[in-house]
Enzyme design. Sequence first.
Site, PDB file in Angstrom:
ATOM      1  N   ASP A   1       0.836  -1.203   0.000  1.00 22.47           N
ATOM      2  CA  ASP A   1       0.000   0.000   0.000  1.00 22.47           C
ATOM      3  C   ASP A   1       0.872   1.254   0.000  1.00 22.47           C
ATOM      4  OD1 ASP A   1      -2.288   1.560   0.150  1.00 22.47           O
ATOM      5  OD2 ASP A   1      -3.010   0.694   2.020  1.00 22.47           O
TER       6      ASP A   1
ATOM      7  N   ASP B   1     -10.846   1.929  -3.070  1.00 26.50           N
ATOM      8  CA  ASP B   1     -11.392   1.601  -1.749  1.00 26.50           C
ATOM      9  C   ASP B   1     -12.907   1.559  -1.802  1.00 26.50           C
ATOM     10  OD1 ASP B   1      -9.020   1.320  -0.473  1.00 26.50           O
ATOM     11  OD2 ASP B   1      -9.056   3.248   0.566  1.00 26.50           O
TER      12      ASP B   1
END
Length: 736
Positions: free
Chosen positions: A473, A541
């Site tokens: 990430d 997301d």
Amino acid sequence: MITITNLTFKLDTDNTSYIMRVLPTGQLEQLHYGRYISGNGVSDALGEKHPVGYANTVAYSQQDVTFCLDQLPTELSGVGKGDFREPAIELTGDDGCFVTDFGYHSHRVTQGHPAIKGLPSAYGDCETLEITLLDPISGCTLLLSYHLFAHCDIITRQTLLTAGDKPVTVRRVMSMQLDLHGSNYRMVTFNGAWAREMQPEEQPLRCGRFVIDAKSGVSSNLHNPFFMIKGSDCTETAGDCWAFNLIYSGNHCQIAEVSPHGRTRLLSGINPHCFAHRLEAGEQFAAPEAVLGYSHNGAGGISRSMHDFVRGHIVRGEWKKMPRPVLVNSWEANYFDIDEDKLVAQAHKAHALGAELYVVDDGWFGKRNNDTTSLGDWFENPSKLPGGLARLAERFASIPMALGLWVEPEMVSVESELYKAHPDWALAVPASHHSMGRNQLVLDLSRDEVCDYMIQRMTAVIGSADISYIKWDMNRNLSDVYSVCAGHNGDLFHRYTLGYYRIMQAVTERFPKVLFEGCAGGGNRFDLGVLCYMPQIWLSDNTDVHCRAAIQRGASYGYPQSVVAAHLSDCPNHQTGRTASLSSRFAVAAMGLLGYELDVTTLGTDDADVVHRQIEFYKQHRLLLQYGTQHRLDIDDDNFTAWITVSGDKSEAIVLLYQQLFVPNTPPPLLRLRGLDPKRSYRINELSSRGEIATASGDLLCYAGLRLGQIVPVDGLSPNALVLPDFGAVLLHLTS
Ligand code: DGJ
């Protein structure tokens, strides 16, 4: 195939031709990039005609006062010799001179694609044309390489600049220049923000410049480096369509300039913003590789070329063609509140449902109980994982369940042991406060010792247990971009990207069997550079059905579904608060790499049964869902979105149909399918209570279309109706 006739170069892929020639003055003239043309490309019909020298044009030389670079379509434009459009290259010598005049020196044809030092690149069988240009003013040489990936109808282009016997400062070297004839084009770019990635926007190009770019240090969710140019006749299935991408993850820039002379120049490359790279005598600078494609079969045709190219020549390693596992991710189920027993309990349930991989997301390391602390401290938190990752992996193995892990190595929290030990490792401007993003700072990847530490720490973490998957990430954009290292600041954004690539190369090489997934707060770094190291990326997301259908459809223009991670999450949705049925959430997520992002232990028996059947169906058909050939479908009603994935032999296909809002008493959409074998007969099974709904030939389904019948919002109103509530999606499975 590459054909060279009297310094006219013709580059043919299966269905496209790219033609250019060397002019007597040395410039490379761009003659044609488009549909395949037979012969050697030499014809009086092509080429710029310039019989009249108008008043204030600048003639390139006294030999021909009608020859003016401002109207010439070229392969590479410089500064200061009469081409007043955006240049592809801009250099300054130590004397401050901006003028360059690159001309043909030599060429050669080779086979294959050598790696580019420090940068990711395409790979695989290809023919290559190399053309060397020389600039007598700066003394620099440019090597232009054209790689032909013939069967995908893709040409990649690479530029290597070498300084001569004096230093220069490189202000820009674009990776791609294409000068199209005419000015009647529409440009499609893919824009957005966090949780709203990849929204296509189409606009006509007008006289002047249109620019998209990234200045945030990553390829960004604001503007993806992928873009398309449509000819005036282009539709989803027919007409001229060009598409371009860049194998790069840092600041990029794409420019379309329509000149008053009616030419359209396209440029793509590293963003010249905050970029000044010093080259000492003899040193080299490699620009990232650009990807170019053309199709006369419209946007759908060019998308499929891009998909083939990404699958065949970008994604690499063990996972390239492998079925990707169905995973359960801990993030939205637990956020930071995790511990060994809880994870094991969730992994047990995930196994019972049929999932193959459980990913422990954020919160497992340092003192990470929220997002203010511990990035950089990549050691298990003993109060959450008393037996460490090793014992967790052992307990998972006995389920059996593969273990995946989240990391965000490029970042550091001020509240961390790493920052205490090395405060100067973060990007920071002396005597200025930090601008924060998600309470964290960005490490200075231009420094070798920082990259080395990261490689060593990640190697230790991944090697410490039986870990099958890593989610890498990167949650903030770059600010305070300043390094304490002398000489790093002129091109620090680029150096950061090179450092990132060095780390990814080393870590992925050490763990060839581990499946790596890229992520940057969702799709803030969704690009071909990342995909050279990690075969899949978390697209967004946002897992809300309505938003996801649009985001995945947007991504489908440039990227295949085999690189798009897509999860089914809880309701109300954590990003939008919206509720959608379990089957609708599955239908959308199943069109990518399926995962579940919810606490599976809290599913009631009925829902657990449904999820179990979903995973079973997905696993049975995942080669089709992950690697099938995608066609977007047109429906004359914006309330609906649909696309289809078809197996290589066309024996099987799956259609996704999504409806935004249920509107009573309106006609059902007509679904004209694509990509099927016209001669085969298909049985259509709706994955809903209706089951099998029709049998029809491929040509009927494609040319006449499937009439779905009445749509109703709830079950039980009519046995023959399709139940599709607000934000409802359904899959149709076609077999022959
Ligand atoms: C952002 C990612 O996109 C999420 O999926 C999750 O991994 C969080 N970071 C964790 O901090």
